[in-house]
Design a protein around this motif. Structure first.
Motif, PDB file in Angstrom:
ATOM      1  N   VAL A 187      -4.097  37.520 -44.162  1.00 50.27           N
ATOM      2  CA  VAL A 187      -4.125  39.099 -43.775  1.00 50.27           C
ATOM      3  C   VAL A 187      -4.412  39.179 -42.454  1.00 50.27           C
ATOM      4  O   VAL A 187      -5.433  38.684 -41.885  1.00 50.27           O
ATOM      5  CB  VAL A 187      -5.075  39.812 -44.736  1.00 50.27           C
ATOM      6  CG1 VAL A 187      -4.634  39.778 -46.328  1.00 50.27           C
ATOM      7  CG2 VAL A 187      -6.326  39.346 -44.909  1.00 50.27           C
ATOM      8  N   GLU A 203      -4.027  47.780 -42.371  1.00 48.23           N
ATOM      9  CA  GLU A 203      -2.771  48.041 -42.555  1.00 48.23           C
ATOM     10  C   GLU A 203      -2.299  47.647 -44.106  1.00 48.23           C
ATOM     11  O   GLU A 203      -3.006  46.722 -44.637  1.00 48.23           O
ATOM     12  CB  GLU A 203      -1.560  47.613 -41.600  1.00 48.23           C
ATOM     13  CG  GLU A 203      -1.357  46.450 -41.613  1.00 48.23           C
ATOM     14  CD  GLU A 203      -0.455  45.873 -40.855  1.00 48.23           C
ATOM     15  OE1 GLU A 203       0.550  45.023 -41.556  1.00 48.23           O
ATOM     16  OE2 GLU A 203      -0.341  46.108 -39.860  1.00 48.23           O
ATOM     17  N   ASN A 245      -0.789  46.276 -46.981  1.00 52.33           N
ATOM     18  CA  ASN A 245      -0.081  44.818 -47.090  1.00 52.33           C
ATOM     19  C   ASN A 245       0.622  44.781 -48.643  1.00 52.33           C
ATOM     20  O   ASN A 245      -0.054  44.629 -49.487  1.00 52.33           O
ATOM     21  CB  ASN A 245      -1.188  43.938 -46.897  1.00 52.33           C
ATOM     22  CG  ASN A 245      -0.421  42.518 -46.766  1.00 52.33           C
ATOM     23  OD1 ASN A 245       0.402  42.072 -47.402  1.00 52.33           O
ATOM     24  ND2 ASN A 245      -1.018  41.783 -46.340  1.00 52.33           N
ATOM     25  N   PRO A 281       3.101  38.823 -45.779  1.00 55.57           N
ATOM     26  CA  PRO A 281       4.262  39.951 -45.364  1.00 55.57           C
ATOM     27  C   PRO A 281       4.872  39.658 -44.157  1.00 55.57           C
ATOM     28  O   PRO A 281       4.685  38.684 -43.419  1.00 55.57           O
ATOM     29  CB  PRO A 281       3.364  41.048 -45.180  1.00 55.57           C
ATOM     30  CG  PRO A 281       2.077  40.653 -44.630  1.00 55.57           C
ATOM     31  CD  PRO A 281       1.741  39.182 -45.455  1.00 55.57           C
ATOM     32  N   MET A 315       8.104  44.134 -45.242  1.00 50.30           N
ATOM     33  CA  MET A 315       7.139  45.266 -44.963  1.00 50.30           C
ATOM     34  C   MET A 315       8.165  46.174 -44.074  1.00 50.30           C
ATOM     35  O   MET A 315       8.633  45.710 -42.768  1.00 50.30           O
ATOM     36  CB  MET A 315       6.019  45.046 -44.611  1.00 50.30           C
ATOM     37  CG  MET A 315       5.110  44.276 -45.432  1.00 50.30           C
ATOM     38  SD  MET A 315       3.432  44.092 -45.090  1.00 50.30           S
ATOM     39  CE  MET A 315       2.807  45.754 -44.554  1.00 50.30           C
TER      40      MET A 315
END
Length: 170
Positions: free
Chosen positions: A9, A14, A16, A108, A140
């Protein structure tokens, strides 16, 4: 099949979309999710009082993000372990794969294209190239691209379709 899942991460807060995917895999296989965030050490090598304060803010943000994601996973009934590591993100992730004995990486990927992709690069693409285990990539939406679309005067509907009639006010 999967006992240990690595979930990298970013230090920011933000949304995720990879988190629910990691949670789903962990629930299905009874796996542990290892949440890791990289604090780039470049900021620590810079000189001056501002550099130290910046590095501390980034590390604090990383710790907060790891704590939030770990708590979210635990609230969903998933065993989660969090860590913040110093170094370049690709190196941190590569080391974390080995250190946690991860069976899979879930992360992501922004949907950047063209020059934005060339200039910004992709940690996810680099992980795919070096990872000895499978990598699940969760696309994303790129919020900046969405914002640029809205800023050009065209409205974007809830379904993601542009309404060009708003460009000239009609």
């Amino acid at each position: 099949m999967y006992h240990d899942i690595l979930l990298p991460v970013a230090p920011g807060g933000e949304v995720n979309q990879a988190i629910p995917h990691a949670a789903s895999l962990a629930e299905r296989y009874g796996a542990t999710v290892h949440v890791v965030s990289a604090v780039d050490t470049l900021a620590r090598t810079l000189r001056g009082p501002q550099a130290g304060a910046f590095a501390e803010r980034v590390e604090s943000a990383a710790r907060e993000r790891v704590g939030t994601v770990t708590a979210e996973l635990e609230a969903a009934g998933v065993v989660a372990v969090g860590t913040v590591r110093q170094g370049e993100p690709i190196d941190v992730i590569e080391d974390a794969i080995a250190d946690t004995d991860a069976d899979i990486v879930v992360m992501p990927s922004h949907t950047r294209t063209g020059l934005r992709r060339v200039f910004l690069g992709s940690v996810t693409e680099k992980v795919v190239r070096v990872s000895p285990v499978p990598v699940v990539i969760v696309p994303m939406a790129d919020d900046e691209a969405d914002e640029a679309d809205r800023d050009d005067g065209a409205a974007v509907s809830d379904e993601g379709e542009r309404d060009e009639s708003t460009v000239d006010g009609t």
